[in-house]
Design a protein around this motif. Structure first.
Motif, PDB file in Angstrom:
ATOM      1  N   UNK A   2      37.757  36.231  27.126  1.00 11.02           N
ATOM      2  CA  UNK A   2      38.764  37.286  27.142  1.00 11.02           C
ATOM      3  C   UNK A   2      38.238  38.440  28.002  1.00 11.02           C
ATOM      4  N   UNK A   3      38.654  38.498  29.257  1.00 11.02           N
ATOM      5  CA  UNK A   3      38.171  39.529  30.172  1.00 11.02           C
ATOM      6  C   UNK A   3      39.027  40.785  30.064  1.00 11.02           C
ATOM      7  N   UNK A   4      38.395  41.956  30.110  1.00 12.24           N
ATOM      8  CA  UNK A   4      39.148  43.214  30.040  1.00 12.24           C
ATOM      9  C   UNK A   4      39.981  43.409  31.307  1.00 12.24           C
ATOM     10  N   UNK A   5      41.216  43.790  31.125  1.00 11.83           N
ATOM     11  CA  UNK A   5      42.177  43.817  32.231  1.00 11.83           C
ATOM     12  C   UNK A   5      41.855  44.862  33.303  1.00 11.83           C
ATOM     13  N   UNK A   6      41.577  46.105  32.931  1.00 14.67           N
ATOM     14  CA  UNK A   6      41.353  47.146  33.948  1.00 14.67           C
ATOM     15  C   UNK A   6      40.085  46.902  34.781  1.00 14.67           C
ATOM     16  N   UNK A   7      38.942  46.565  34.163  1.00 10.64           N
ATOM     17  CA  UNK A   7      37.781  46.255  34.997  1.00 10.64           C
ATOM     18  C   UNK A   7      38.012  45.044  35.907  1.00 10.64           C
ATOM     19  N   UNK A   8      38.762  44.072  35.420  1.00 10.57           N
ATOM     20  CA  UNK A   8      39.056  42.887  36.231  1.00 10.57           C
ATOM     21  C   UNK A   8      39.924  43.269  37.430  1.00 10.57           C
ATOM     22  N   UNK A   9      40.935  44.085  37.185  1.00 13.35           N
ATOM     23  CA  UNK A   9      41.819  44.526  38.278  1.00 13.35           C
ATOM     24  C   UNK A   9      41.047  45.386  39.276  1.00 13.35           C
ATOM     25  N   UNK A  10      40.265  46.347  38.781  1.00 14.18           N
ATOM     26  CA  UNK A  10      39.553  47.239  39.707  1.00 14.18           C
ATOM     27  C   UNK A  10      38.528  46.467  40.532  1.00 14.18           C
ATOM     28  N   UNK A  11      37.823  45.528  39.922  1.00 10.56           N
ATOM     29  CA  UNK A  11      36.858  44.718  40.672  1.00 10.56           C
ATOM     30  C   UNK A  11      37.570  43.863  41.714  1.00 10.56           C
ATOM     31  N   UNK A  12      38.735  43.373  41.381  1.00 14.70           N
ATOM     32  CA  UNK A  12      39.531  42.601  42.344  1.00 14.70           C
ATOM     33  C   UNK A  12      39.867  43.450  43.569  1.00 14.70           C
ATOM     34  N   UNK A  13      40.188  44.722  43.346  1.00 13.28           N
ATOM     35  CA  UNK A  13      40.506  45.601  44.480  1.00 13.28           C
ATOM     36  C   UNK A  13      39.297  45.857  45.371  1.00 13.28           C
ATOM     37  N   UNK A  14      38.100  45.900  44.805  1.00  8.03           N
ATOM     38  CA  UNK A  14      36.894  46.058  45.623  1.00  8.03           C
ATOM     39  C   UNK A  14      36.703  44.821  46.496  1.00  8.03           C
ATOM     40  N   UNK A  15      36.891  43.654  45.900  1.00  3.79           N
ATOM     41  CA  UNK A  15      36.751  42.406  46.669  1.00  3.79           C
ATOM     42  C   UNK A  15      37.804  42.353  47.775  1.00  3.79           C
ATOM     43  N   UNK A  16      39.035  42.713  47.453  1.00  2.00           N
ATOM     44  CA  UNK A  16      40.103  42.732  48.461  1.00  2.00           C
ATOM     45  C   UNK A  16      39.739  43.685  49.594  1.00  2.00           C
TER      46      UNK A  16
END
Length: 155
Positions: A2-16
């Motif tokens: 169960x991954x936390x949504x906001x850290x997952x989204x923010x990390x995705x934006x760094x990768x993008x």
């Protein structure tokens, strides 16, 4: 898992943002100046989106403490400080380079761009590593918001 949504989204934006910087490098190497400009502005927007999510989460929800073994915590902390320094330097250089590019100060832009980009690539890589250490490899520790910390300490 169960991954936390906001850290997952923010990390995705760094990768993008890092992927877009790489695409921007490719476009400028092909002399596609307009394409380079558009992609690099998108990279900056993705990085800014990360920062807004991260800062908002830090203030209202908080940062998650390292939840892994105590014998690893000092290494994690050193790694986190390294990542924060890279992110600060990379973000500042990236913003500076966007400004120099938009102002057509190409002599400075061409000199700073590769440095800013490489630092940003390492920022993205270390950011993903921090995320993995906090939420994937180990269960995150306690989370306390800045607001709760301030209100709690003023009572």
């Amino acid at each position: 898992m169960n991954l936390p949504i906001l850290p997952t989204i923010s990390t995705t934006f760094i990768v993008i943002s890092a992927i877009l910087v790489a695409i921007g490098w490719f476009k400028i190497a092909k002399r596609d100046i307009e394409g380079h400009k558009k992609v690099m502005l998108l990279a900056g927007a993705a990085a800014l989106t990360f920062f807004i999510i991260y800062a908002t989460r830090t203030v209202f929800i908080g940062n998650t403490a390292f939840g892994g073994p105590d014998n690893i915590k000092p290494y994690y902390t050193i790694f986190l400080i390294f990542h924060i320094c890279l992110a600060t330097l990379g973000g500042g250089l990236g913003l500076f380079n966007i400004i120099t590019g938009l102002k057509n100060n190409l002599k400075v832009h061409r000199r700073v761009g590769p440095i800013a980009s490489v630092i940003w690539f390492f920022t993205a890589i270390t950011g993903v590593a921090v995320y993995m250490l906090l939420y994937v490899f180990y269960k995150g520790g306690e989370t306390t918001s800045v607001i709760k910390a301030i209100i709690g300490s003023s009572l």
